[in-house]
Design an enzyme around this catalytic site. Structure first.
Site, PDB file in Angstrom:
ATOM      1  N   HIS A 195      25.732  66.411  63.164  1.00 26.33           N
ATOM      2  CA  HIS A 195      26.495  66.323  63.489  1.00 26.33           C
ATOM      3  C   HIS A 195      27.580  66.782  64.490  1.00 26.33           C
ATOM      4  O   HIS A 195      27.738  68.115  64.671  1.00 26.33           O
ATOM      5  CB  HIS A 195      27.688  65.870  62.026  1.00 26.33           C
ATOM      6  CG  HIS A 195      27.041  64.918  60.919  1.00 26.33           C
ATOM      7  ND1 HIS A 195      26.210  65.343  60.432  1.00 26.33           N
ATOM      8  CD2 HIS A 195      28.081  64.310  60.336  1.00 26.33           C
ATOM      9  CE1 HIS A 195      26.125  64.381  59.617  1.00 26.33           C
ATOM     10  NE2 HIS A 195      26.920  63.690  59.401  1.00 26.33           N
TER      11      HIS A 195
ATOM     12  N   GLU B   6      32.092  63.883  66.066  1.00 26.81           N
ATOM     13  CA  GLU B   6      32.461  63.122  65.838  1.00 26.81           C
ATOM     14  C   GLU B   6      34.084  63.320  65.661  1.00 26.81           C
ATOM     15  O   GLU B   6      35.209  62.529  65.964  1.00 26.81           O
ATOM     16  CB  GLU B   6      32.392  63.555  64.313  1.00 26.81           C
ATOM     17  CG  GLU B   6      33.323  62.123  63.132  1.00 26.81           C
ATOM     18  CD  GLU B   6      32.505  63.026  61.253  1.00 26.81           C
ATOM     19  OE1 GLU B   6      31.795  63.278  61.473  1.00 26.81           O
ATOM     20  OE2 GLU B   6      32.762  61.696  60.496  1.00 26.81           O
TER      21      GLU B   6
ATOM     22  N   ASP C 263      26.863  56.179  56.751  1.00 31.91           N
ATOM     23  CA  ASP C 263      28.042  57.391  57.193  1.00 31.91           C
ATOM     24  C   ASP C 263      27.835  57.647  55.505  1.00 31.91           C
ATOM     25  O   ASP C 263      27.091  58.270  55.094  1.00 31.91           O
ATOM     26  CB  ASP C 263      29.718  57.274  57.098  1.00 31.91           C
ATOM     27  CG  ASP C 263      29.174  58.870  57.739  1.00 31.91           C
ATOM     28  OD1 ASP C 263      28.286  59.993  57.793  1.00 31.91           O
ATOM     29  OD2 ASP C 263      30.588  59.495  58.385  1.00 31.91           O
ATOM     30  N   ASP C 264      29.099  56.694  55.035  1.00 30.88           N
ATOM     31  CA  ASP C 264      29.311  57.472  53.405  1.00 30.88           C
ATOM     32  C   ASP C 264      29.987  55.869  53.266  1.00 30.88           C
ATOM     33  O   ASP C 264      30.982  55.779  52.397  1.00 30.88           O
ATOM     34  CB  ASP C 264      30.261  58.355  52.917  1.00 30.88           C
ATOM     35  CG  ASP C 264      30.426  59.749  53.897  1.00 30.88           C
ATOM     36  OD1 ASP C 264      29.040  60.699  53.278  1.00 30.88           O
ATOM     37  OD2 ASP C 264      30.480  60.089  55.609  1.00 30.88           O
TER      38      ASP C 264
ATOM     39  N   HIS D 239      21.981  57.930  59.123  1.00 35.12           N
ATOM     40  CA  HIS D 239      22.529  58.096  59.036  1.00 35.12           C
ATOM     41  C   HIS D 239      23.495  58.013  58.162  1.00 35.12           C
ATOM     42  O   HIS D 239      24.586  57.213  57.633  1.00 35.12           O
ATOM     43  CB  HIS D 239      23.871  58.231  60.275  1.00 35.12           C
ATOM     44  CG  HIS D 239      25.192  59.353  60.425  1.00 35.12           C
ATOM     45  ND1 HIS D 239      25.814  58.991  61.535  1.00 35.12           N
ATOM     46  CD2 HIS D 239      24.774  60.239  59.354  1.00 35.12           C
ATOM     47  CE1 HIS D 239      26.285  60.664  61.071  1.00 35.12           C
ATOM     48  NE2 HIS D 239      26.674  60.475  59.825  1.00 35.12           N
TER      49      HIS D 239
HETATM   50  N1  ADE Z   1      29.461  64.516  54.980  1.00 32.23           N
HETATM   51  C1  ADE Z   1      29.761  63.366  54.881  1.00 32.23           C
HETATM   52  N2  ADE Z   1      30.026  62.760  55.468  1.00 32.23           N
HETATM   53  C2  ADE Z   1      30.465  63.225  56.645  1.00 32.23           C
HETATM   54  C3  ADE Z   1      30.442  63.214  57.821  1.00 32.23           C
HETATM   55  N3  ADE Z   1      31.200  61.637  58.069  1.00 32.23           N
HETATM   56  N4  ADE Z   1      31.306  63.758  59.347  1.00 32.23           N
HETATM   57  C4  ADE Z   1      30.878  65.359  58.482  1.00 32.23           C
HETATM   58  N5  ADE Z   1      30.182  65.880  56.919  1.00 32.23           N
HETATM   59  C5  ADE Z   1      30.115  64.542  56.298  1.00 32.23           C
HETATM   60 ZN    ZN Z   2      27.658  61.729  58.082  1.00 33.04          ZN
END
Ligand code: ADE
Ligand code: ZN
Length: 355
Positions: free
Chosen positions: A214, A217, A295-296, A34
């Site tokens: 997703h 969250e 994630d990011d 992810h």
């Molecule tokens: N796109 C990038 N990061 C995300 C996240 N944490 N939740 C949903 N979409 C995303």
């Molecule tokens: Zn994500």
């Protein structure tokens, strides 16, 4: 402290001294399942690509941009994330972004990664689908021989857009079918439930693509049920809100449905007030097949190993949880059974060395 037992299939998990845990977390081979490639764009690379493409940014400097990384929820992050991705125009830009991530992955002993990308973010700006996929795929192909990292791509549909637009995106991606292994669903969750994408996911399933989404969250447990029963996904991305529904937790555990959990992301987007409040340990205790992911990473302050080390410290997790999470990451991947056996043997060797 979690009471996660040593997995039955590794009955003699050797005890590991607590002071060796950070080194073990670093050394153990793992898979990342992810990670949004656009979320791995570091501010320095954003500015470098913006300069060479002549793209103007609404931030004066790298520091100015970094200062904007104070998020209150998912949407406050997404606004900045889409702005950062706007510098990407050429095949080489997509290659450079993916390559920078793959080098970071290698440094963290990530030996397999399944990378999300958001083509609609780019095609909406006039960048051809082929440019996006060519650059990302070329980096993934180079990763195994040059870095020893196996890498594949998952195309994500943006859920704040319509299902019709998702179908159009799928159509544009069809000529490149061999270059991505599956589809996902991301972007703003609340108000955009999975069932809005039932038909496009059914079509992707017919095409033989792997399915993830997703769910849970920020959104409610109902979105996780819908991702499972309507979209028929094979993994849930995040899924941490499942803990609000005991029946759902039982279902996830019974079906060994993987959750790709992203602790530092959840902390930065205020899903949990503090990392110490994160429910990763409780999910493992409930028998849920959780994994750890970044994630990011450029936006949330850490790549894979930082997610492991900070979360383990905050939750008091130990070596059995580390083994379980790394093993889950391989088992939950979309790689071949043969590749999984080889990776798990490498994991076992690492744990034996640390005993
Ligand atoms: N796109 C990038 N990061 C995300 C996240 N944490 N939740 C949903 N979409 C995303
Ligand atoms: Zn994500």
């Amino acid at each position: 402290m979690t009471s996660t037992p040593a997995p039955a299939d590794f009955p003699r998990l050797p005890p590991v001294a607590a002071d060796r845990l950070p080194a073990l977390l670093q050394a153990m081979p793992k898979a990342e399942l992810h990670m949004h490639i656009e979320g791995s764009l570091e501010p320095e690379l954003i500015f470098q690509i913006a300069r060479r493409n002549g793209v103007a940014l609404p931030y004066a400097s790298v520091e100015d941009l970094r200062r904007a990384y104070a998020f209150t929820n998912l949407q406050s992050f997404l606004d900045i994330y889409y702005a950062g991705a706007s510098v990407l125009l050429k095949e080489q830009d997509f290659y450079d972004m993916a390559w920078a991530y793959l080098e970071r992955a290698q440094a963290d002993n990530v030996i397999h990664t399944e990378i999300f990308f958001d083509p609609q973010t780019h095609t909406a700006r006039g960048v051809p689908m082929q440019t996006v996929i060519d650059g990302l795929h070329r980096a993934c192909q180079d990763a195994l021989p040059k870095l020893g990292v196996s890498a594949s791509l998952i195309l994500c549909f943006l859920r704040h857009l319509s299902e019709e637009e998702a179908f159009q995106t799928l159509e544009e991606a069809l000529p490149f079918m061999g270059r991505f292994i599956g589809v996902g669903l991301d972007s703003s969750e609340v108000g955009h439930p999975p069932e809005n994408f039932a038909r496009v996911f059914a079509r992707c399933r017919e095409l033989g693509l792997r399915l993830v989404a997703h769910a849970g969250e920020e959104g409610p447990p109902a979105y996780i049920w819908s991702a499972l029963d309507v979209l028929r996904v094979e993994r849930i991305d995040h899924g941490v809100q499942s803990m609000r529904d005991p029946e759902l937790v039982k279902r996830l555990a019974r079906d060994r449905m993987p959750l790709t959990v992203c602790p530092l992301s959840n902390q930065k987007l205020c899903v949990f007030p503090n990392l110490a409040d994160h429910n990763l340990g409780r999910l493992l205790d409930a028998g849920v097949m959780a994994t750890v992911n970044s994630d990011d990473p450029a936006y949330f302050g850490g790549y894979m190993n930082q997610n492991f080390t900070e979360t383990f410290a905050a939750l008091g997790l130990g070596a059995p949880a580390a083994y379980r999470l790394a093993r889950n990451s391989f088992e939950a991947s979309f790689a071949s059974a043969e590749a999984k056996v080889g990776w798990i043997a490498r994991l076992d060797d690492t744990f034996a060395r640390f005993a």
